[in-house]
Write a protein that holds these residues in place. Structure first.
Motif, PDB file in Angstrom:
ATOM      1  N   SER A   1       7.654   6.804   2.217  1.00  0.00           N
ATOM      2  CA  SER A   1       6.573   6.521   3.178  1.00  0.00           C
ATOM      3  C   SER A   1       6.969   5.391   4.115  1.00  0.00           C
ATOM      4  O   SER A   1       6.637   5.416   5.308  1.00  0.00           O
ATOM      5  N   THR A   2       7.683   4.405   3.587  1.00  0.00           N
ATOM      6  CA  THR A   2       8.107   3.279   4.420  1.00  0.00           C
ATOM      7  C   THR A   2       9.052   3.765   5.528  1.00  0.00           C
ATOM      8  O   THR A   2       8.932   3.338   6.687  1.00  0.00           O
ATOM      9  N   LEU A   3       9.940   4.683   5.178  1.00  0.00           N
ATOM     10  CA  LEU A   3      10.840   5.245   6.192  1.00  0.00           C
ATOM     11  C   LEU A   3      10.040   5.976   7.264  1.00  0.00           C
ATOM     12  O   LEU A   3      10.277   5.788   8.467  1.00  0.00           O
TER      13      LEU A   3
ATOM     14  N   ARG B   1      12.896  -5.854   1.134  1.00  0.00           N
ATOM     15  CA  ARG B   1      13.622  -4.751   1.769  1.00  0.00           C
ATOM     16  C   ARG B   1      13.415  -3.486   0.953  1.00  0.00           C
ATOM     17  O   ARG B   1      13.638  -3.478  -0.260  1.00  0.00           O
ATOM     18  N   VAL B   2      12.957  -2.441   1.607  1.00  0.00           N
ATOM     19  CA  VAL B   2      12.603  -1.212   0.899  1.00  0.00           C
ATOM     20  C   VAL B   2      13.522  -0.053   1.293  1.00  0.00           C
ATOM     21  O   VAL B   2      13.946   0.734   0.468  1.00  0.00           O
ATOM     22  N   VAL B   3      13.822   0.051   2.580  1.00  0.00           N
ATOM     23  CA  VAL B   3      14.698   1.124   3.074  1.00  0.00           C
ATOM     24  C   VAL B   3      16.033   0.507   3.447  1.00  0.00           C
ATOM     25  O   VAL B   3      16.075  -0.494   4.177  1.00  0.00           O
TER      26      VAL B   3
ATOM     27  N   GLY C   1      12.301  12.282  -3.308  1.00  0.00           N
ATOM     28  CA  GLY C   1      12.753  11.101  -4.043  1.00  0.00           C
ATOM     29  C   GLY C   1      11.656  10.584  -4.945  1.00  0.00           C
ATOM     30  O   GLY C   1      10.478  10.908  -4.747  1.00  0.00           O
ATOM     31  N   PRO C   2      12.013   9.797  -5.958  1.00  0.00           N
ATOM     32  CA  PRO C   2      11.015   9.311  -6.913  1.00  0.00           C
ATOM     33  C   PRO C   2       9.974   8.387  -6.271  1.00  0.00           C
ATOM     34  O   PRO C   2      10.195   7.866  -5.181  1.00  0.00           O
ATOM     35  N   ASN C   3       8.880   8.181  -6.973  1.00  0.00           N
ATOM     36  CA  ASN C   3       7.818   7.286  -6.495  1.00  0.00           C
ATOM     37  C   ASN C   3       8.391   5.914  -6.203  1.00  0.00           C
ATOM     38  O   ASN C   3       9.201   5.395  -6.966  1.00  0.00           O
ATOM     39  N   GLY C   4       7.962   5.360  -5.075  1.00  0.00           N
ATOM     40  CA  GLY C   4       8.341   3.989  -4.754  1.00  0.00           C
ATOM     41  C   GLY C   4       9.738   3.815  -4.170  1.00  0.00           C
ATOM     42  O   GLY C   4      10.197   2.694  -3.977  1.00  0.00           O
ATOM     43  N   CYS C   5      10.432   4.919  -3.863  1.00  0.00           N
ATOM     44  CA  CYS C   5      11.816   4.795  -3.382  1.00  0.00           C
ATOM     45  C   CYS C   5      11.875   4.483  -1.890  1.00  0.00           C
ATOM     46  O   CYS C   5      12.962   4.232  -1.360  1.00  0.00           O
ATOM     47  N   GLY C   6      10.740   4.513  -1.210  1.00  0.00           N
ATOM     48  CA  GLY C   6      10.729   4.101   0.200  1.00  0.00           C
ATOM     49  C   GLY C   6      10.521   5.221   1.201  1.00  0.00           C
ATOM     50  O   GLY C   6      10.697   5.029   2.405  1.00  0.00           O
TER      51      GLY C   6
ATOM     52  N   PRO D   1      -0.405  10.557   7.801  1.00  0.00           N
ATOM     53  CA  PRO D   1      -0.125   9.637   6.697  1.00  0.00           C
ATOM     54  C   PRO D   1      -0.507  10.220   5.343  1.00  0.00           C
ATOM     55  O   PRO D   1      -1.218  11.225   5.262  1.00  0.00           O
ATOM     56  N   GLN D   2      -0.017   9.547   4.295  1.00  0.00           N
ATOM     57  CA  GLN D   2      -0.244  10.022   2.933  1.00  0.00           C
ATOM     58  C   GLN D   2      -1.721   9.921   2.540  1.00  0.00           C
ATOM     59  O   GLN D   2      -2.244  10.766   1.838  1.00  0.00           O
ATOM     60  N   ILE D   3      -2.378   8.849   2.972  1.00  0.00           N
ATOM     61  CA  ILE D   3      -3.791   8.664   2.608  1.00  0.00           C
ATOM     62  C   ILE D   3      -4.633   8.340   3.856  1.00  0.00           C
ATOM     63  O   ILE D   3      -4.079   7.997   4.905  1.00  0.00           O
TER      64      ILE D   3
ATOM     65  N   GLU E   1       7.914  15.219   0.278  1.00  0.00           N
ATOM     66  CA  GLU E   1       7.255  16.030  -0.754  1.00  0.00           C
ATOM     67  C   GLU E   1       7.641  15.642  -2.170  1.00  0.00           C
ATOM     68  O   GLU E   1       8.800  15.363  -2.455  1.00  0.00           O
ATOM     69  N   GLN E   2       6.647  15.637  -3.050  1.00  0.00           N
ATOM     70  CA  GLN E   2       6.907  15.531  -4.489  1.00  0.00           C
ATOM     71  C   GLN E   2       7.147  16.926  -5.073  1.00  0.00           C
ATOM     72  O   GLN E   2       7.900  17.069  -6.021  1.00  0.00           O
ATOM     73  N   ASN E   3       6.471  17.912  -4.486  1.00  0.00           N
ATOM     74  CA  ASN E   3       6.651  19.290  -4.941  1.00  0.00           C
ATOM     75  C   ASN E   3       7.952  19.819  -4.349  1.00  0.00           C
ATOM     76  O   ASN E   3       7.967  20.637  -3.425  1.00  0.00           O
TER      77      ASN E   3
HETATM   78  N1  LIG Z   1       2.191  -2.583   2.630  1.00  0.00           N
HETATM   79  C1  LIG Z   1       3.129  -2.921   1.721  1.00  0.00           C
HETATM   80  N2  LIG Z   1       3.441  -4.217   1.494  1.00  0.00           N
HETATM   81  C2  LIG Z   1       4.393  -4.565   0.597  1.00  0.00           C
HETATM   82  N3  LIG Z   1       5.095  -3.678  -0.136  1.00  0.00           N
HETATM   83  C3  LIG Z   1       4.824  -2.368   0.040  1.00  0.00           C
HETATM   84  C4  LIG Z   1       3.830  -1.919   0.973  1.00  0.00           C
HETATM   85  N4  LIG Z   1       3.785  -0.583   0.936  1.00  0.00           N
HETATM   86  C5  LIG Z   1       4.706  -0.211   0.025  1.00  0.00           C
HETATM   87  N5  LIG Z   1       5.336  -1.269  -0.504  1.00  0.00           N
HETATM   88  C6  LIG Z   1       6.404  -1.240  -1.535  1.00  0.00           C
HETATM   89  O1  LIG Z   1       7.536  -0.571  -0.992  1.00  0.00           O
HETATM   90  C7  LIG Z   1       8.150   0.251  -1.973  1.00  0.00           C
HETATM   91  C8  LIG Z   1       8.278   1.659  -1.426  1.00  0.00           C
HETATM   92  O2  LIG Z   1       6.996   2.180  -1.168  1.00  0.00           O
HETATM   93  P1  LIG Z   1       6.775   3.567  -0.423  1.00  0.00           P
HETATM   94  O3  LIG Z   1       5.315   3.746  -0.250  1.00  0.00           O
HETATM   95  O4  LIG Z   1       7.623   3.635   0.786  1.00  0.00           O
HETATM   96  O5  LIG Z   1       7.363   4.579  -1.506  1.00  0.00           O
HETATM   97  P2  LIG Z   1       7.274   6.161  -1.588  1.00  0.00           P
HETATM   98  O6  LIG Z   1       8.666   6.647  -1.784  1.00  0.00           O
HETATM   99  O7  LIG Z   1       6.514   6.707  -0.439  1.00  0.00           O
HETATM  100  O8  LIG Z   1       6.468   6.392  -2.942  1.00  0.00           O
HETATM  101  P3  LIG Z   1       5.375   7.519  -3.341  1.00  0.00           P
HETATM  102  O9  LIG Z   1       6.187   8.722  -3.733  1.00  0.00           O
HETATM  103  O10 LIG Z   1       4.688   6.931  -4.524  1.00  0.00           O
HETATM  104  O11 LIG Z   1       4.478   7.758  -2.180  1.00  0.00           O
HETATM  105  C9  LIG Z   1       7.305   0.128  -3.227  1.00  0.00           C
HETATM  106  O12 LIG Z   1       7.937  -0.780  -4.087  1.00  0.00           O
HETATM  107  C10 LIG Z   1       5.993  -0.404  -2.736  1.00  0.00           C
HETATM  108  O13 LIG Z   1       5.392  -1.203  -3.707  1.00  0.00           O
END
Ligand SMILES: Nc1ncnc2c1ncn2[C@@H]1O[C@H](COP(=O)(O)OP(=O)(O)OP(=O)(O)O)[C@@H](O)[C@H]1O
Ligand SMILES: [Mg+2]
Length: 235
Positions: A41-43, A15-17, A34-39, A82-84, A187-189
């Motif tokens: 992009s997943t949102l 669970r990420v979000v 929000g910080p890297n990895g906080c979710g 998308p981001q990439i 945004e990170q900036n």
């Molecule tokens: N395809 C995936 N499968 C499994 N876990 C994933 C996948 N994509 C991302 N995650 C995990 O979900 C969490 C959130 O990732 P996400 O990409 O949403 O973060 P983010 O806030 O966009 O970070 P960033 O600022 O680095 O882009 C991270 O722990 C990441 O490892």
């Protein structure tokens, strides 16, 4: 325009979000920081239908679109950058734009080139020969080819020079102020993004922890120190 209500999502068991609620009104630029990895992009991927949420609701213009697929959402006026991997590197600028508009035959190259004159200059150039900033502009232009009313942008200024970050922010501002669409921006900036945003959300470890106007966020002591890299702020 967009209502995200208590959305939880992630990848399988992970669970990420966590129960995030946000909204965007017509004509707004709303930023998520929000910080890297906080979710973040997943949102965004969940809103665009690339990931199905575990629970919660997504409403677009009064219609429940929870679980709808990206193709249908594009038809309903949503665009996503998308981001990439957001352009086809081996294709020219023009080919990228044509593919962007192909599904819905809504090309209006003139409007796009008015906002991004550099793309007209380089329309025969392969996307992989563009600079980082030009490539991000192409990705945004490509999404605009379907004439979205709401554009989701995942870190459009990542990896760009400070000067180019400002150029990107100005372009996003121009797109919205010309009434092409509303924008949900990750945004990170943070400072640059808050410079053009109407409102912002702070996300930490999958949760929304704060929301407010740009100044409320910038002037918030703890948030300034923790997430905006502000050294002067004290607890
Ligand atoms: N395809 C995936 N499968 C499994 N876990 C994933 C996948 N994509 C991302 N995650 C995990 O979900 C969490 C959130 O990732 P996400 O990409 O949403 O973060 P983010 O806030 O966009 O970070 P960033 O600022 O680095 O882009 C991270 O722990 C990441 O490892
Ligand atoms: Mg991300």
């Amino acid at each position: 325009m967009l209502l995200v209500e208590n959305i939880s999502s992630g990848y399988g068991q992970s669970r990420v979000v966590n129960e995030v609620s946000i909204n965007i009104q017509p004509g707004e630029i709303v930023v998520i920081i929000g910080p890297n990895g906080c979710g973040k992009s997943t949102l965004l991927k969940t809103i665009f239908g690339l990931i199905e949420p575990y629970s919660g609701k997504i409403i677009l213009n009064g219609e429940d679109i929870t679980g709808s697929k990206p193709y249908d959402l594009v038809g309903k006026g949503m665009g996503f950058v998308p981001q990439i991997n957001n352009v086809f590197p081996g294709l020219t600028v023009m080919e990228n734009l044509e593919i962007g508009g192909y599904l819905y035959k809504k090309h209006d190259f003139r409007e796009i080139f008015r906002i991004f004159p550099v793309l007209l200059e380089k329309k025969k150039e392969k996307a992989h020969n563009l600079s980082g900033g030009e490539r991000q502009m192409l990705a945004m232009a490509r999404a605009l080819m379907t004439q979205p009313r709401l554009l989701l942008l995942d870190e459009p200024s990542a990896g760009l020079s400070p000067k180019m970050v400002e150029v990107m922010m100005n372009k996003i501002n121009e797109i919205v102020r010309r009434d092409l669409c509303s924008v949900l921006l990750i945004e990170q900036n943070a400072k640059s993004a808050l410079g053009i945003a109407d409102r912002g959300y702070i996300m930490v470890m999958g949760k929304k922890v704060f929301e407010g106007g740009p100044h409320e966020i910038l002037d918030h002591k703890e948030i300034g120190r923790l997430y905006l890299g502000r050294k002067d702020a004290k607890n």
